[in-house]
Design an enzyme around this catalytic site. Structure first.
Site, PDB file in Angstrom:
ATOM      1  N   ILE A 167      -5.481   4.696   4.600  1.00 50.12           N
ATOM      2  CA  ILE A 167      -5.323   5.634   3.497  1.00 50.12           C
ATOM      3  C   ILE A 167      -3.844   5.978   3.272  1.00 50.12           C
ATOM      4  O   ILE A 167      -3.206   6.639   4.108  1.00 50.12           O
ATOM      5  CB  ILE A 167      -6.167   6.918   3.748  1.00 50.12           C
ATOM      6  N   ALA A 255      -5.469   2.543 -11.123  1.00 50.95           N
ATOM      7  CA  ALA A 255      -4.408   2.168 -10.177  1.00 50.95           C
ATOM      8  C   ALA A 255      -4.075   0.683 -10.275  1.00 50.95           C
ATOM      9  O   ALA A 255      -2.907   0.289 -10.211  1.00 50.95           O
ATOM     10  CB  ALA A 255      -4.840   2.527  -8.761  1.00 50.95           C
ATOM     11  N   ARG A 281      26.342 -19.478  -3.669  1.00 52.82           N
ATOM     12  CA  ARG A 281      26.287 -20.263  -2.428  1.00 52.82           C
ATOM     13  C   ARG A 281      26.640 -21.721  -2.719  1.00 52.82           C
ATOM     14  O   ARG A 281      26.004 -22.363  -3.561  1.00 52.82           O
ATOM     15  CB  ARG A 281      24.854 -20.180  -1.878  1.00 52.82           C
ATOM     16  N   ASP A 350      13.012 -18.457   0.292  1.00 58.75           N
ATOM     17  CA  ASP A 350      13.394 -19.820   0.647  1.00 58.75           C
ATOM     18  C   ASP A 350      14.785 -20.149   0.103  1.00 58.75           C
ATOM     19  O   ASP A 350      15.600 -20.777   0.791  1.00 58.75           O
ATOM     20  CB  ASP A 350      12.337 -20.777   0.077  1.00 58.75           C
ATOM     21  N   GLY A 353      17.625 -19.279   2.250  1.00 57.88           N
ATOM     22  CA  GLY A 353      17.689 -19.886   3.585  1.00 57.88           C
ATOM     23  C   GLY A 353      17.553 -18.807   4.661  1.00 57.88           C
ATOM     24  O   GLY A 353      16.733 -17.897   4.534  1.00 57.88           O
ATOM     25  N   GLU A 377      -6.443  -2.380  -3.339  1.00 56.84           N
ATOM     26  CA  GLU A 377      -6.965  -2.227  -4.719  1.00 56.84           C
ATOM     27  C   GLU A 377      -7.754  -3.453  -5.153  1.00 56.84           C
ATOM     28  O   GLU A 377      -7.728  -3.846  -6.318  1.00 56.84           O
ATOM     29  CB  GLU A 377      -5.813  -1.995  -5.696  1.00 56.84           C
ATOM     30  N   GLY A 378      -8.469  -4.059  -4.208  1.00 60.34           N
ATOM     31  CA  GLY A 378      -9.252  -5.256  -4.487  1.00 60.34           C
ATOM     32  C   GLY A 378      -8.438  -6.480  -4.145  1.00 60.34           C
ATOM     33  O   GLY A 378      -7.358  -6.696  -4.703  1.00 60.34           O
ATOM     34  N   THR A 379      -8.952  -7.279  -3.212  1.00 56.17           N
ATOM     35  CA  THR A 379      -8.211  -8.480  -2.788  1.00 56.17           C
ATOM     36  C   THR A 379      -8.214  -9.502  -3.926  1.00 56.17           C
ATOM     37  O   THR A 379      -9.005  -9.411  -4.875  1.00 56.17           O
ATOM     38  CB  THR A 379      -8.870  -9.117  -1.551  1.00 56.17           C
ATOM     39  N   ASP A 381      -9.452 -12.375  -3.825  1.00 55.01           N
ATOM     40  CA  ASP A 381     -10.812 -12.949  -3.925  1.00 55.01           C
ATOM     41  C   ASP A 381     -11.732 -12.048  -4.743  1.00 55.01           C
ATOM     42  O   ASP A 381     -12.505 -12.527  -5.575  1.00 55.01           O
ATOM     43  CB  ASP A 381     -11.452 -13.084  -2.529  1.00 55.01           C
TER      44      ASP A 381
END
Ligand code: TGC
Ligand code: FAD
Length: 398
Positions: A167, A255, A281, A350, A353, A377-379, A381
């Protein structure tokens, strides 16, 4: 340092009004000046910067779409832009404001009595009170309908027993919106077994909390367990106008909408950090990393996905403002944008690096945070299954 400019590749800003752009700018400045400088330490220390709480109230960030009761009464696109800026800082900061607005103030405004609204909403809007939302349990996450927490009807009120887990803001909250199943011989046939919401004040006998430690994600956010042992709340604390699982699910819809906007802020921060880094870089033969085709492909993918996400949330926001947005639309937007943000953060990590894992840059923090945001808040899936049910007509949850 140049002022922050978010990605505007397809001129999605042209779909926003002057007022919405002003709201975005004021929250953007607040995040840059007041929040970003605190984040590295807060993340290392696994601490929520409590000094920000009154400032959220002053900035009108809490319950900002609610009309009256000291709330800003903004439109849903303006609100989405607020969450986007907050999450550009950190998902935990956005979480604090989402929970307070969508999961605490919304249920009081949608399902509460006039007395409850007068008592709690102005103080929640000013951040004089902090709230939390207790739906999930150790054995009921994706399937909250299987909750075990009970509210036994007793003379003059309800006796709560059970535990809530994961929570947000639990142990710093002054009030908890708690969902429980009504039981007991005194319960009427109509209310027996129904899920109902209760406003439980901190300090109520039989209500305790414990902080969950050791998270490697959303470290700038307090996550707690709530424990109820023979905790009696008076009749005045039940939310009178919300009944059944659809009441808490209705809060989640609010939400999830904010999250779909918010994650674009985290993705945008990762993209800009990676772009800046890739240009500075030099790598192989002294050429900038950004001059190499594979690096460009990664950056282009980020622009592609963030841009689609922006157009999706603006359309969702306009639909919400016209009263057309349904839960299955919100599922698609939450699913899409959380996934693109997480993938953007991983690609950006990535590009940096080894530097991608150092907290001198915000990317690793966002990447870790977005793992939680993709789950709560809901996966991913669950939202895929909601959309699957909508398009096939066949529920595949069970
Ligand atoms: P189901 O039979 O489908 O629905 C029961 C009733 O609810 C209605 N409904 C909704 N209403 C509003 N908004 C929604 N999103 C709704 N989804 C369903 C539905 O129409 C029905 O109404 P009625 O009138 O027929 O009674 O219920 P189910 O038990 O099959 O469950 C469906 C499922 C799996 C989609 C739902 O349980 C679900 O969404 N599960 C995910 C749980 C979840 O998201 N938990 C989040 C906890 S809070 C949190 O994570 C906060 S993180 C905050 C932060 O830090 O930012
Ligand atoms: P489970 O439901 O056990 O899911 C495990 C896996 O099973 C997932 O991959 C899931 O997608 C998959 N799965 C589930 N159902 C199916 C299915 N039918 N078919 C195929 N796969 C399936 N809750 C609150 O009530 N209030 C809060 O304030 C709150 N804050 C949170 C803050 C954080 C940092 C986190 C991590 C969680 C928070 N939650 C909160 C809880 C959150 O909503 C749950 O973690 C989430 O709903 C998933 O439940 P679970 O963790 O029990 O996972």
């Amino acid at each position: 340092m140049a002022a922050y400019e978010s990605l505007n590749y397809m001129n999605s800003d042209s779909l926003l009004t002057e007022d919405e752009l002003m709201v975005r700018q004021s929250v953007r400045d607040f995040v840059t000046e007041k929040i970003e400088p605190l984040l590295q330490k807060a993340h290392r220390d696994e601490k929520f910067p409590m000094e920000l709480i009154p400032q959220f109230g002053e900035m009108g960030l809490l319950g900002s779409t609610i009309q009256g009761y000291g709330c800003a009464g903004l439109g849903h696109v303006a609100y989405g832009l607020m969450t986007q800026e907050l999450e550009r800082g950190d998902s935990g900061i956005r979480s604090f404001c989402s929970v307070q607005g969508s999961l605490v103030m919304y249920p009081i405004s949608a399902y509460g009595s006039e007395e409850q609204k007068q008592k709690y909403l102005p103080k929640l809007a000013k951040a004089e009170l902090v709230g939390c939302f207790g739906l999930t349990e150790p054995d009921a996450g994706s399937n909250p309908g299987s909750m075990l927490t009970t509210a036994e009807k007793v003379a003059g009120g309800y006796k709560l027993n059970g535990n809530k887990m994961w929570i947000t803001n639990g142990s710093i909250a002054d009030i908890a919106i708690v969902w429980a199943r009504v039981t007991g011989p005194l319960a009427s046939a109509a209310e027996k077994n129904k899920i109902r919401g209760f406003i439980v004040e901190k300090g109520t006998k039989g209500f305790t909390t414990s902080k969950m430690e050791g998270k490697f994600s959303l470290r700038v956010s307090v996550t707690s367990e709530l424990h109820f042992q023979d905790c009696v709340v008076p009749e005045s604390q039940i939310l009178p106008n919300g009944e059944g699982l659809k009441a808490p699910l209705g809060c989640l819809t609010q939400a999830r909408y904010g999250i779909a906007w918010g994650v674009l802020g985290a993705a945008d921060a990762c993209y800009h950090t990676a772009l800046h880094y890739a240009k500075a870089r030099t790598i192989f033969e002294g050429k900038p990393l950004a001059a190499h085709q594979l690096a460009q492909a990664k950056l282009v993918k980020m622009v592609q996905e963030i841009t689609k996400g922006q157009l999706l949330v603006i359309q969702a926001g306009r639909m919400k403002e016209r009263g057309e947005l349904q839960p299955h639309h919100v599922s698609l937007v939450k699913l899409n944008n959380c996934k693109l943000a997480l993938e953007t953060a991983r690609e950006a990590r990535d590009i940096l690096g080894g530097n991608g894992i150092i907290d001198e840059y915000p990317i690793i923090r966002h990447m870790l945070n977005l793992e939680s945001v993709n789950t709560y808040e809901g996966t991913e899936d669950i939202h895929r299954l909601v959309v699957g049910e909508k398009i096939t007509g066949i529920p595949a949850f069970r």
